[in-house]
Design an enzyme around this catalytic site. Structure first.
Site, PDB file in Angstrom:
ATOM      1  N   ASP A 142       0.858  -1.182   0.000  1.00  0.00           N
ATOM      2  CA  ASP A 142       0.000   0.000   0.000  1.00  0.00           C
ATOM      3  C   ASP A 142       0.897   1.236   0.000  1.00  0.00           C
ATOM      4  O   ASP A 142       2.125   1.127  -0.111  1.00  0.00           O
ATOM      5  CB  ASP A 142      -0.969  -0.017   1.200  1.00  0.00           C
ATOM      6  CG  ASP A 142      -2.322   0.575   0.825  1.00  0.00           C
ATOM      7  OD1 ASP A 142      -2.346   1.754   0.416  1.00  0.00           O
ATOM      8  OD2 ASP A 142      -3.346  -0.133   0.919  1.00  0.00           O
ATOM      9  N   HIS A 213      -2.807   3.171  -4.629  1.00  0.00           N
ATOM     10  CA  HIS A 213      -2.245   2.611  -3.384  1.00  0.00           C
ATOM     11  C   HIS A 213      -0.828   2.098  -3.626  1.00  0.00           C
ATOM     12  O   HIS A 213      -0.422   1.077  -3.065  1.00  0.00           O
ATOM     13  CB  HIS A 213      -3.148   1.501  -2.825  1.00  0.00           C
ATOM     14  CG  HIS A 213      -4.405   2.015  -2.186  1.00  0.00           C
ATOM     15  ND1 HIS A 213      -4.439   2.514  -0.904  1.00  0.00           N
ATOM     16  CD2 HIS A 213      -5.662   2.147  -2.670  1.00  0.00           C
ATOM     17  CE1 HIS A 213      -5.675   2.905  -0.613  1.00  0.00           C
ATOM     18  NE2 HIS A 213      -6.437   2.708  -1.680  1.00  0.00           N
ATOM     19  N   GLU A 275      -9.825   2.775  -5.133  1.00  0.00           N
ATOM     20  CA  GLU A 275      -9.402   4.148  -4.845  1.00  0.00           C
ATOM     21  C   GLU A 275      -8.206   4.599  -5.698  1.00  0.00           C
ATOM     22  O   GLU A 275      -7.134   4.872  -5.183  1.00  0.00           O
ATOM     23  CB  GLU A 275      -9.052   4.274  -3.349  1.00  0.00           C
ATOM     24  CG  GLU A 275     -10.249   4.000  -2.472  1.00  0.00           C
ATOM     25  CD  GLU A 275      -9.918   3.991  -0.965  1.00  0.00           C
ATOM     26  OE1 GLU A 275     -10.802   4.324  -0.177  1.00  0.00           O
ATOM     27  OE2 GLU A 275      -8.780   3.645  -0.596  1.00  0.00           O
TER      28      GLU A 275
HETATM   29  C1  TNX Z   1     -10.828   1.713   2.061  1.00  0.00           C
HETATM   30  S1  TNX Z   1     -11.444  -1.120   1.207  1.00  0.00           S
HETATM   31  C2  TNX Z   1      -9.745   1.067   1.520  1.00  0.00           C
HETATM   32  C3  TNX Z   1      -8.560   0.798   2.372  1.00  0.00           C
HETATM   33  C4  TNX Z   1      -8.710   1.398   3.732  1.00  0.00           C
HETATM   34  C5  TNX Z   1     -10.117   1.151   4.247  1.00  0.00           C
HETATM   35  C6  TNX Z   1     -10.329   1.636   5.632  1.00  0.00           C
HETATM   36  C7  TNX Z   1     -10.497  -0.681   0.148  1.00  0.00           C
HETATM   37  C8  TNX Z   1     -10.498  -1.565  -0.982  1.00  0.00           C
HETATM   38  N1  TNX Z   1      -9.777   0.452   0.298  1.00  0.00           N
HETATM   39  O1  TNX Z   1      -7.397   1.264   1.723  1.00  0.00           O
HETATM   40  O2  TNX Z   1      -7.773   0.810   4.580  1.00  0.00           O
HETATM   41  O3  TNX Z   1     -11.030   1.797   3.382  1.00  0.00           O
HETATM   42  O4  TNX Z   1     -11.561   1.221   6.161  1.00  0.00           O
END
Ligand code: TNX
Length: 458
Positions: A142, A213, A275
């Protein structure tokens, strides 16, 4: 018991395991070793090829116990049942016929935001096996850290596994310290973990998160990025730093995935895809234009390339729901985290779905709104919210332990339980199995004996 077996017929009396030598059928020797280790005795073990691939039948009489299953996985689950049944050196007489509701029953642990010792990962496997959870989703990379050794690219760990500080308190307060944090797993350690988990009926599913990420990877290899030369990130939250989708970057990702697939024999490889802001691709759109794409379509293109690569190696890709798009290889599994509607949408497009809606399965959210809870990311997912969760007719579900706010094993355990045990009950026994709260209350002493201290149920 957690999860509750499908059919249980109790009879009078108890069996006191002794030194009698068990009958162990061909192919069941590993299960016998596991039983000796976790139970301290070995029941009769038979592989008879009958019934559900993960099911088992258990008979405990006054003079012995016999476990029958179609596969080693079934025997492993039967051993988990015996582990929960036995107390004070004896086992109640019982007949159990059991099989799971959903085939994919998992938990995610985010080892990227914080590094956790490999011993804890093994303990985590033990606890999954105790709950008949058969998938351990390891979120290995990440923005804040790259945690798997890739021999071809040593900078990924020499640079990417270390950060200069961490967020203190809640991200919204914007305080960052200068205490370095780092750590990574060697391929040998991970292979050992894979073997350990396999012996307990748990498959490790690796995730390398692309193309967002990826700040830690870009810190190690700025040529993967879009011009910025970031440090491994010290703060939580969505980052705009993303891979540049150039041909060399695509090749880099494939080379990384080849090593990952070499370490993890799992038929599944998680490619991330959550994301991924397009800001950098919009600001520098030459790669998208070269491909004849709108920058907003670059992620879909990149996903397709990596999915095809994984498939060419005989594996199946899993992606977060944002990466599902028209034209995605229908063999790809969607992991629906934003909400259940995303899972339904992916299902409509023909994908198998793992339901992990954050409102129900994100165990980094608060489990109570009282004043004594440790700082958490946000949200509220009470035990009652988990009780009320029905994943639907899908491949499976997972409990999710993102660790921004869970820097230690004890913090993970506290947030995981009892919610993960409740989810295991839903996944194995089906939603709405009787007496779940009472069973969870009784289950606490067994967890405590394993050193797992969740949020107490009074
Ligand atoms: C969203 S869930 C994210 C993570 C974070 C999380 C925290 C996801 C696929 N992405 O990077 O850790 O929320 O709740």
């Amino acid at each position: 018991m957690i999860p509750l077996p499908r059919n249980v017929a109790r009879s009078d009396g108890r069996w006191h395991p002794g030194a009698a030598s068990p009958q162990v059928s061909r192919g069941a020797q590993d299960a016998a070793d596991l039983a000796r280790e976790v139970l301290g005795y070995v029941p009769d073990l038979a592989l008879d090829g009958a019934g559900d691939p993960e099911g088992y039948r258990l008979h405990v009489g006054h003079d012995g116990a016999e476990l029958r299953a179609a596969t080693v996985a079934g025997l492993q689950h039967g051993i988990a049942t015996l582990r929960q049944l036995g107390q004070d050196g004896s086992v109640p007489c019982v007949d159990i016929d059991d099989a799971p509701h959903l085939p994919w029953r998992g938990a995610l642990l985010d080892v990227a935001r914080w590094y956790f010792p490999i011993d804890y990962l093994r303990r985590f496997v033990d606890v999954l096996a105790l709950h008949k959870l058969n998938r351990f989703h390891l979120h290995l990379t990440d923005d804040q850290g790259w945690r798997i050794e890739i021999t071809r690219y040593p900078r990924l760990t020499s640079i990417g596994s270390r950060r200069a500080g961490s967020q203190v308190g809640h991200a919204r307060d914007g305080v960052i310290n200068d205490v370095p944090h780092g750590g990574y797993y060697t391929q040998d350690e991970l292979r050992g973990l894979v073997r350990y988990a396999a012996a307990r009926g748990v498959e490790i599913v690796p995730e390398i998160d692309f193309p967002g990420h990826t700040t830690a990877a870009i810190a190690a290899h700025p040529e993967l990025g879009n011009g910025a030369t970031p440090d491994v990130s010290r703060r939580w939250g969505v980052h705009t730093t993303v891979l540049n989708a150039q041909p060399q970057t695509e090749q880099f990702c494939k080379n990384v995935l080849d090593e990952v697939m070499d370490v993890f024999p799992s038929p599944w490889v998680h490619l991330g895809g959550d994301e991924c802001p397009t800001d950098e691709w919009v600001a520098a759109p030459h790669r998208a234009y070269e491909l004849g794409l709108d920058p907003a379509r670059l992620q879909a293109w990149f996903t397709d390339e990596l999915v095809a690569h994984v498939r060419s190696r005989g594996r199946t890709a899993i992606v977060w729901d944002e990466a599902v798009h028209a034209g995605l290889d229908p063999d790809t599994v969607a992991m629906a985290w934003r909400d259940a509607v995303q899972g339904e949408r992916a299902g409509d497009l023909g994908h198998r779905v793992i339901m992990t809606p954050q409102q129900r399965t994100y165990f980094d959210w608060y489990q109570d709104d009282g004043p004594d809870e440790p700082l958490a990311i946000h949200g509220l997912t009470t035990l009652a919210d988990v009780f009320g969760f029905d994943p639907g007719d899908v491949l499976g579900t997972q409990g999710m332990l993102w660790t921004e706010y869970l820097p230690t094993p004890a913090a993970v355990d506290y947030m995981a339980f009892p919610r993960l045990a409740a989810l295991a009950d839903i996944a194995w026994s089906g939603p709405g199995a009787p007496d779940l709260l009472d069973r969870l209350r009784d289950h606490q002493s067994l967890l405590a004996a394993l050193g797992v201290h969740g949020r107490p149920i009074p």
